[in-house]
Design an enzyme around this catalytic site. Structure first.
Site, PDB file in Angstrom:
ATOM      1  N   TYR A  38    -153.970  44.095  29.418  1.00 53.50           N
ATOM      2  CA  TYR A  38    -152.641  44.333  29.949  1.00 53.50           C
ATOM      3  C   TYR A  38    -152.281  45.819  29.863  1.00 53.50           C
ATOM      4  O   TYR A  38    -152.722  46.537  28.958  1.00 53.50           O
ATOM      5  CB  TYR A  38    -151.597  43.519  29.191  1.00 53.50           C
ATOM      6  CG  TYR A  38    -151.722  42.019  29.372  1.00 53.50           C
ATOM      7  CD1 TYR A  38    -151.703  41.449  30.642  1.00 53.50           C
ATOM      8  CD2 TYR A  38    -151.863  41.172  28.278  1.00 53.50           C
ATOM      9  CE1 TYR A  38    -151.809  40.079  30.821  1.00 53.50           C
ATOM     10  CE2 TYR A  38    -151.976  39.796  28.442  1.00 53.50           C
ATOM     11  CZ  TYR A  38    -151.947  39.261  29.719  1.00 53.50           C
ATOM     12  OH  TYR A  38    -152.063  37.896  29.893  1.00 53.50           O
ATOM     13  N   SER A  39    -151.491  46.249  30.795  1.00 53.17           N
ATOM     14  CA  SER A  39    -150.902  47.583  30.811  1.00 53.17           C
ATOM     15  C   SER A  39    -151.965  48.670  30.653  1.00 53.17           C
ATOM     16  O   SER A  39    -152.868  48.763  31.471  1.00 53.17           O
ATOM     17  CB  SER A  39    -149.795  47.677  29.760  1.00 53.17           C
ATOM     18  OG  SER A  39    -148.756  48.505  30.212  1.00 53.17           O
ATOM     19  N   ALA A  40    -151.893  49.506  29.610  1.00 54.84           N
ATOM     20  CA  ALA A  40    -152.852  50.600  29.466  1.00 54.84           C
ATOM     21  C   ALA A  40    -154.283  50.079  29.420  1.00 54.84           C
ATOM     22  O   ALA A  40    -155.206  50.726  29.938  1.00 54.84           O
ATOM     23  CB  ALA A  40    -152.544  51.412  28.215  1.00 54.84           C
TER      24      ALA A  40
END
Length: 285
Positions: free
Chosen positions: A151-153
């Site tokens: 997720y995300s980064a």
């Protein structure tokens, strides 16, 4: 001893590319240590160090399995950890970079597996590493094999690989940015304290935690978040070859494996073992 002020500087009032549940857990832990009301939550990301490493892995940051360098990207991602291996539930971008560049130059390595299970982490240092991985495409096969979720980064890093494989219970996405501002003014007041801030420049301390966030400060933070969010969107668009509109329209949501593949955020739903065998074939091993 844990340096709480330093940790607070890394989590509060700075842009983060992290799953919101993990952000809530980290914030809850820190606010509890600072004596602020505790927020309870649960998370699948454990902060215990459980990975064992061979001597080569301790030296390089990766194991070589049948010619494949397996680089672990686990837990919360931070800019600098000063260690090649995951430590106390964190992985440093500096360690990932060193491991990745070493694997590229390692004659014993025919392919690279980014072994990912992470909610994301700091924005600082993330996108430079993403570009490093993306620009290395074609030198050796680079696959992001999710042992659960990215997720995300962590998804930003995965998107730079040639291929993303996610298990059926895993997830991808959260292409967005979050800033957590904590207003401690009421806590300070209840403790009978008064903080005086003297600055040169009216906006020097505009997002400090000792007073409520002003409209000007909020707008400034939102501008930063929007700029980094656009960088995130355009980077994933480039890496995955899908339109910015599709990515932006996800509104930073998290998606289970099959939906992520349908959206183009991942390539296939596959167990980590099957994905690794596929990488072995592509690498000629």
């Amino acid at each position: 001893m844990i340096n709480l002020p330093h940790l607070a500087q890394r989590i509060f009032n700075v842009p983060l590319a992290i799953h919101p549940l993990k952000a809530e857990v980290v914030m809850a832990a820190l606010t509890d240590r600072f004596g602020i009301t505790r927020i309870s939550s649960s998370s699948n990301w454990d902060d215990d160090e459980t990975t064992s490493f061979s001597k080569k892995a301790k030296d390089t940051g990766y194991e070589v399995v049948a010619g494949i360098a397996v680089i672990p990207i686990q837990g919360t991602l931070v800019q600098k950890l000063g260690s090649l291996r995951p430590y106390s539930g964190m992985t440093g971008y500096d360690g990932i970079r060193q491991s990745f560049l070493t694997a590229l130059d390692d004659p014993d390595v025919k392919g690279i597996c980014l072994d990912i299970d992470s909610p994301g982490g700091e924005v600082a240092g993330c996108f430079d590493l993403v570009d490093e991985i993306y620009q290395a495409r074609g030198e050796k096969p680079i696959h992001a094999i999710l042992s659960e979720s990215a997720y995300s980064a962590a998804y930003a890093l995965a998107s730079a690989a040639d291929c993303i494989c996610v298990p059926r219970t895993g997830g991808v996405g959260s292409v967005g940015v979050i800033v957590i501002h904590v207003d401690w003014s009421q806590k300070i007041k209840s403790d009978g304290l008064q903080v005086t801030i003297v600055t040169y420049g009216d906006r020097k301390a505009e997002s400090n935690p000792y007073q409520p966030l002003s409209d000007v400060a909020r707008d400034a933070i939102q501008t930063d978040v929007d700029e980094i969010g656009q960088l995130f969107v355009s980077t994933v668009s480039r890496n995955r070859g899908i339109s910015e509109k599709i990515i932006r329209d996800t509104q930073a949501a998290c998606f289970m494996a099959a939906t992520g593949v349908e959206l183009g955020l991942a390539d296939m739903v596959m167990t980590p073992d099957a994905a690794f065998r596929q990488l072995l074939k592509l690498s000629g091993e």
